[in-house]
Design an enzyme around this catalytic site. Structure first.
Site, PDB file in Angstrom:
ATOM      1  N   ASP A   1       3.105  13.953 -33.615  1.00 53.09           N
ATOM      2  CA  ASP A   1       3.983  14.660 -32.688  1.00 53.09           C
ATOM      3  C   ASP A   1       5.272  13.863 -32.482  1.00 53.09           C
ATOM      4  OD1 ASP A   1       4.769  16.766 -31.070  1.00 53.09           O
ATOM      5  OD2 ASP A   1       3.798  15.981 -29.280  1.00 53.09           O
TER       6      ASP A   1
ATOM      7  N   VAL B   1       3.522  13.008 -16.366  1.00 50.58           N
ATOM      8  CA  VAL B   1       3.768  11.570 -16.345  1.00 50.58           C
ATOM      9  C   VAL B   1       4.551  11.224 -15.085  1.00 50.58           C
ATOM     10  CG1 VAL B   1       4.775   9.604 -17.550  1.00 50.58           C
ATOM     11  CG2 VAL B   1       3.782  11.501 -18.864  1.00 50.58           C
TER      12      VAL B   1
END
Length: 333
Positions: free
Chosen positions: A147, A38
Site C-alpha cells: 500500500d 491515528v
C-alpha cells in the site's frame, strides 16, 4: 466495546481528547481511514509523544485479522531502518487493537503535493530514494508493503542543506510474507489503493517486492507530473488501465525532462513484474541518471555511531555497581 472506546475510534466530538487507552493519553486526531484512526498521544509511562493507531472494532472481532495483526506488527517492528517509522508497541486492551509508533512532525507526501503541486526534480528524487531504501529493506525480510502511496510517506525536516528532508515510510499493517499472497484479503477485499496498485495485485496473482516498485513508480510519477499515471472516472476503468493501458509518457506531463526519464518510468510501470527493475533503489538510480541528478554528497555529520576499535585491549572495566552482572567465560574467574 464501551461508548468511550467507540468514541476513541470514531473521533466523535464527544470525544477522544484527554481519554486514556493502554497507558496513552489521546491528544489529537491525525488521520482516519477505512479500518483505523491515528491519534497523536502521550505515552504516560515514558513521557513521550507517539502516534497511536486504533483498529476498527469490527476488525478486532475477526480472529483471522487479529492473528495477522499480531504477526505483522511484530515483523514490522523488527525492521530497524532509518526510513521506516519505528513501532514501539502493539497490543490489545478492552477489545481495542492498537499500535504505538514514533510520532513524526511534518506533512505526509499527500498533503505536500496537495499544497505545492509537482515537486522540483531534485526534491522528488531525494524523497524517492529514501522510500526506495525502506522498501528494499522490507523486501530483504521477505515482506511486501502493498500500500505504497503518498499518504503513507511522511516528510519531516532533514539534518542539513544537503539532506533537507527526512522521509519515513509508514503503515506496514498490511504487509505479509510475500509468497502465495495476492491483492485480496480472505474476505475478498482489496489491499492497497487503486491509484497506485500493481497489475498483479488487481488480478489476484502472488506478489513480491516488484509490486511495491510499481506502486513507488506511480508515486514518483505523481510527484513529477502532478497526477498519477492513470486517471479514470470509475474504479473499474482504473483497474483496467493498470492492467492493460500504457501510461502517458512522463515527459508529456513534465516537459523539460530528457526522453530517457520516460523510458525509465515505463520500465518501472511494466505490466509484467519480470520486466521491471530488480529493486526500488535500482529504479531510482536509473531515474537519477536519466534526469541528470546526482546523489547528494555525504553529510559532514555522520549519523552512524562510532565503533570502538577491536584492537583496544584490555577492554575497559565496568563500573563497580555493574560488576555483579558480568561473568567471565566458563571456568574463568
Amino acid at each position: 466495546m464501551t461508548a468511550n472506546d467507540m468514541s476513541l475510534y470514531t473521533g466523535q466530538p464527544s470525544g477522544p481528547v484527554g481519554k486514556q487507552i493502554a497507558g496513552y493519553r489521546v491528544e489529537q486526531v491525525l488521520g482516519r481511514g477505512g479500518m483505523a484512526v491515528v491519534y497523536r498521544a502521550k505515552d504516560l509511562r515514558l513521557d513521550r509523544t507517539v502516534a497511536l493507531k486504533l483498529i476498527a472494532p469490527e476488525r478486532a472481532r475477526d480472529d483471522t485479522f487479529r492473528r495477522r495483526f499480531t504477526h505483522e506488527s511484530r515483523v514490522a517492528a523488527a525492521i530497524d531502518h532509518p526510513h521506516i517509522v519505528p513501532i514501539f508497541e502493539a497490543g490489545e486492551t478492552d477489545g481495542v487493537l492498537y499500535i504505538a509508533m514514533r510520532y513524526v512532525s511534518g506533512l505526509d507526501l499527500r498533503a505536500l503535493l496537495d499544497r505545492d503541486g509537482p515537486l522540483p526534480v531534485a526534491t522528488a528524487l531525494r524523497i524517492a530514494a529514501q522510500v526506495a531504501s525502506a522498501l528494499d529493506a522490507a523486501h530483504e525480510h521477505d515482506l511486501v508493503h502493498r500500500d505504497v502511496k503518498p499518504g503513507n510517506i511522511l516528510v519531516a525536516a532533514g539534518t542539513d542543506s544537503d539532506h533537507p528532508e527526512h522521509v519515513y515510510l509508514t503503515d506496514f499493517g498490511l504487509t505479509k510474507k510475500s509468497l502465495s499472497l495476492s491483492g485480496f484479503t480472505t474476505a475478498g477485499e482489496f489491499v492497497g489503493t487503486l491509484d497506485y496498485m500493481a497489475p498483479e495485485q488487481i488480478s489476484g496473482r502472488p506478489v513480491d517486492g516488484r509490486c511495491d516498485l510499481y506502486s513507488l513508480a506511480c508515486v514518483v510519477y505523481e510527484t513529477l507530473a502532478g497526477c498519477p499515471p492513470f486517471e479514470r472516472d470509475e474504479d473499474v476503468a482504473l483497474l483496467w488501465a493498470h492492467q492493460y493501458d500504457q501510461p502517458p509518457p512522463l515527459t508529456d506531463r513534465r516537459p523539460g525532462l530528457a526522453p530517457a526519464a520516460a523510458d525509465v518510468m515505463a520500465k518501472a510501470l511494466a505490466k509484467v513484474p519480470e520486466d521491471r527493475y530488480d529493486s526500488c533503489l535500482e529504479f531510482v538510480a536509473a531515474l537519477r541518471v536519466a534526469t541528470g541528478q546526482h546523489a547528494p554528497a555525504p553529510s559532514s555529520k555522520d549519523p552512524r555511531p562510532r565503533r570502538i576499535s577491536a584492537n583496544l585491549w584490555p577492554p575497559p572495566e565496568p563500573p563497580a555497581w555493574a560488576r555483579p552482572v558480568f561473568r567471565g567465560p566458563p571456568g574463568g574467574p
